[in-house]
Structure formats: C-alpha cells, structure tokens
Scaffold this active site. Structure first.
Site, PDB file in Angstrom:
ATOM      1  N   HIS A 173      51.822 123.693  74.824  1.00 54.99           N
ATOM      2  CA  HIS A 173      52.048 122.448  75.998  1.00 54.99           C
ATOM      3  C   HIS A 173      51.701 121.272  74.929  1.00 54.99           C
ATOM      4  O   HIS A 173      51.818 120.147  75.274  1.00 54.99           O
ATOM      5  CB  HIS A 173      51.090 122.798  76.851  1.00 54.99           C
ATOM      6  CG  HIS A 173      51.652 122.184  78.249  1.00 54.99           C
ATOM      7  ND1 HIS A 173      52.724 122.648  78.738  1.00 54.99           N
ATOM      8  CD2 HIS A 173      51.069 121.283  79.239  1.00 54.99           C
ATOM      9  CE1 HIS A 173      52.918 122.022  79.987  1.00 54.99           C
ATOM     10  NE2 HIS A 173      52.062 121.108  79.955  1.00 54.99           N
ATOM     11  N   LYS A 204      61.576 125.392  85.938  1.00 48.55           N
ATOM     12  CA  LYS A 204      61.046 125.648  87.212  1.00 48.55           C
ATOM     13  C   LYS A 204      61.991 125.710  88.118  1.00 48.55           C
ATOM     14  O   LYS A 204      62.656 124.725  88.050  1.00 48.55           O
ATOM     15  CB  LYS A 204      59.711 124.890  87.468  1.00 48.55           C
ATOM     16  CG  LYS A 204      58.676 124.851  86.528  1.00 48.55           C
ATOM     17  CD  LYS A 204      57.466 123.848  86.965  1.00 48.55           C
ATOM     18  CE  LYS A 204      56.219 124.274  85.942  1.00 48.55           C
ATOM     19  NZ  LYS A 204      54.941 123.417  86.446  1.00 48.55           N
ATOM     20  N   TYR A 259      52.225 110.482  80.528  1.00 46.54           N
ATOM     21  CA  TYR A 259      52.327 110.167  78.895  1.00 46.54           C
ATOM     22  C   TYR A 259      52.212 108.761  78.773  1.00 46.54           C
ATOM     23  O   TYR A 259      52.000 108.409  77.549  1.00 46.54           O
ATOM     24  CB  TYR A 259      53.588 110.802  78.623  1.00 46.54           C
ATOM     25  CG  TYR A 259      53.767 112.179  78.862  1.00 46.54           C
ATOM     26  CD1 TYR A 259      53.015 113.109  78.143  1.00 46.54           C
ATOM     27  CD2 TYR A 259      54.462 112.702  79.898  1.00 46.54           C
ATOM     28  CE1 TYR A 259      53.184 114.429  78.314  1.00 46.54           C
ATOM     29  CE2 TYR A 259      54.592 114.203  80.048  1.00 46.54           C
ATOM     30  CZ  TYR A 259      53.785 114.961  79.255  1.00 46.54           C
ATOM     31  OH  TYR A 259      53.966 116.328  79.384  1.00 46.54           O
ATOM     32  N   ARG A 290      54.505 119.933  73.611  1.00 45.06           N
ATOM     33  CA  ARG A 290      55.186 119.226  74.710  1.00 45.06           C
ATOM     34  C   ARG A 290      54.949 117.811  74.876  1.00 45.06           C
ATOM     35  O   ARG A 290      55.611 116.771  75.189  1.00 45.06           O
ATOM     36  CB  ARG A 290      55.329 119.860  75.990  1.00 45.06           C
ATOM     37  CG  ARG A 290      55.904 119.696  77.021  1.00 45.06           C
ATOM     38  CD  ARG A 290      55.971 120.700  78.240  1.00 45.06           C
ATOM     39  NE  ARG A 290      56.369 120.276  79.473  1.00 45.06           N
ATOM     40  CZ  ARG A 290      57.579 120.093  80.028  1.00 45.06           C
ATOM     41  NH1 ARG A 290      58.538 120.467  79.353  1.00 45.06           N
ATOM     42  NH2 ARG A 290      57.637 119.663  81.354  1.00 45.06           N
TER      43      ARG A 290
END
Length: 331
Positions: free
Chosen positions: A277, A205, A312, A280
């Site tokens: 995702h 990004k 996480y 990920r």
C-alpha cells in the site's frame, strides 16, 4: 414473522446494555453466555452471503462485518434487542475497551448496513440503526518513498534463487508502476497482461475491472519473469497454473508473501514497515507531483469516489510545505 418479532424500539427487559463487559470480562464469561437466537444467526449468515454475492464486497469486509455482528449478538440475543440504545451502548463499550477508531467505525457501518437489510427482508419494522452515528476514523498521511528511493527499491529483492528474484522484481515494478492493490496483483492471470500496449487488466473492489498502463521498466521485468523465472516455479497440477505470479509451491501467490517481499526490499533502504500500500501511495503521489490530473489518478487507482483520491493531494501539499520551510529564507 409475528408482530412480537419485529418490535425493535421497546426497552430491553434483560441485562442492561449500558453495562457491557470489558474485553477481559467478556472472555471469561464467554462459556456461560447464551447464544443469539437461531433466527438472528441465520439472518447474519444470509446477510454475509448477500454482501458477498450481491453487493460484491471483498472477503475481508464480509468477514469483518460478520464478526462485528456476532460480537454484538453475544449480548443482543434476539431482534427485540436490536435497538438504537443497545447499539450505542455496544459502541460505547468498544471505546471503553480501547478499540481503535477505525474498528468502531467499521462496527457502526456493519450495524447500519445489517439494519437496513433486515428492514428490507422484514425482520425489522424500521431501520433502527439509521441514526447510529458513525465515528470518523482518523486518517494519517500515508508513507511515501521518494522517486529516487523507489527506483532503488525496484532492484532490492532479497530472494535467494534466480526465479524468485525475477518474480519479486516484476512484482515490485508492477506495484509501483500501476499503484494497484496487493489483492489485485495476486489476481492477475497471464492473459490479463497486454505487452503490445503495456497494460494490465485488474479486478478491484466490487469485482470491478479496469485496465491500467505500465512503463517499459515494468514490461521488461514482467517479460523476464514470464520467460525465465515463471517456468521454474510452475506446477501444472495446481489449479492456479494460469496465474501471472506464483508462490514457491507453484500455486497463485498470496498477499502475505507479496507483503513479505516488499517489506524485505524496504529494509534494504532502511524503511521499516514498507508494504504494497505504501507503493500504491507513492505511485499516486508521484503522478500528482508530475502533473497528472486528479481524476486520471482516481481512474488508475480504481477509486469509486474522488474524495478517496484527494488524500494524495494532502500528501503532496505536506511535502511542498516541508520543502518550502527548508528552502525559503523567510519561511
């Protein structure tokens, strides 16, 4: 711009914004609604270009912000209508229409960003949306597969040809080994992979680049795809002939195809709705469970804020509690 074009805190003299139409009403009335002023339309277009070229926002973010502002301007036709009262009414109408909290939060963010930009450009006297509350979108815990399931997933490609099987296996391995985003995977070129160091350069990004390591299983899968699969799908006439991963027609693979590959592999494990995702999330969680430092994981994932990475730790804590409740005799 004259003074009358920059007064933003005066009451709106047209239709009351407290009575925004519902989605169905808006659809039926779309043909009869007056359009926003040319000046406002041009400002939105210039703002979108600023987000893309200067700020470096992703195409999806730029498109989302622009769509939100155009939606607001279906009812607010001039800069005089761009007021805090009208913005709040617009968000309230979205709530009444059943829009998700994430959508409402994005609309508020778009309005705040646009308002700040308009003030700097001289379209507005003040940043009228500075006090616009941004609802916090609910953040559910991400789907995480177990390390054993992840290992099985790596060889669960549902491709019908050998080249596509080698490609899909390499993509699955790389996604899980690095935790990179699907857009980052699709943007990798052949020269971005360093096989002597087992690293790959990705562009995330804001066009920020980082180098991410991967293990031997991913390296073996990548080499097999490069040497024995990719030549069969390569189309030299395609402009993306330097892309690492190719689609069926020889061009650069697109995110939708990658999602399809991951979803099909997930179905083999009985996991519905598995996506890139999820891999990920799984990679990040497994690294933390294995003792990796949170800031190391932040760097690998390309998060600009450590707060984003901290979700996480919540996932790992949840799994720890589940294991405790199942195993401890006095849980």
């Amino acid at each position: 711009m004259g003074e009358s074009d920059t007064k933003t805190e005066q009451p709106h003299t047209g239709a009351p914004f407290s009575s925004f139409p519902t989605q169905s009403q808006a659809t039926s009335a779309a043909a009869s609604e007056p359009v926003a002023s040319t000046q406002l339309q041009e400002a939105i277009a210039d703002f979108a270009e600023h987000l893309h070229l200067v700020v470096g926002r992703s195409p999806a973010t730029v498109a989302g912000y622009r769509s939100d502002l155009i939606d607001f301007c279906r009812h607010a036709h001039t800069f005089e209508d761009f007021t805090l009262v009208n913005l709040r009414a617009w968000l309230g109408a979205a709530v009444d229409a059943g829009k998700s909290r994430a959508t409402i939060a994005r609309r508020a963010a778009a309005a705040r960003s646009f308002s700040s930009w308009c003030e700097r450009q001289g379209y507005l006297d003040t940043n009228v949306a500075a006090r616009l509350a941004v609802p916090k979108s609910g953040r559910s815990l991400p789907t995480v597969v177990t390390p054993t399931a992840a290992e099985t997933l790596m060889v669960s490609s549902q491709a019908t040809t050998e080249p596509e099987y080698l490609r899909d296996t390499a993509m699955l391995e790389l996604l899980y080994a690095t935790g990179i985003r699907v857009s980052e995977l699709c943007g990798i070129d052949l020269a971005d992979v360093n096989y002597s160091r087992n690293t790959v350069k990705v562009t995330g990004k804001g066009n920020k680049q980082r180098v991410v390591p991967f293990g031997d299983p991913a390296a073996s899968a990548l080499k097999a795809w490069r040497d024995h699969g990719r030549p069969h799908l390569l189309n030299p006439k395609k402009p993306a002939h330097n892309a690492l991963f190719l689609g069926a027609r020889g061009g650069r693979i697109d995110p939708r195809m990658v999602r399809t590959v991951v979803a099909r592999a997930g179905e083999q494990l009985g996991v519905d709705g598995l996506g890139p995702h999820s891999l990920r999330h799984s990679a990040a969680t497994h690294m933390l469970d294995g003792g990796a430092d949170l800031r190391v994981v932040q760097e690998l994932l390309g998060h600009s804020s450590l707060q984003t990475t901290q979700i996480y730790t919540h996932v790992s804590t949840t799994r720890l509690k589940q294991a405790y409740n199942q195993a401890h005799p006095r849980a």
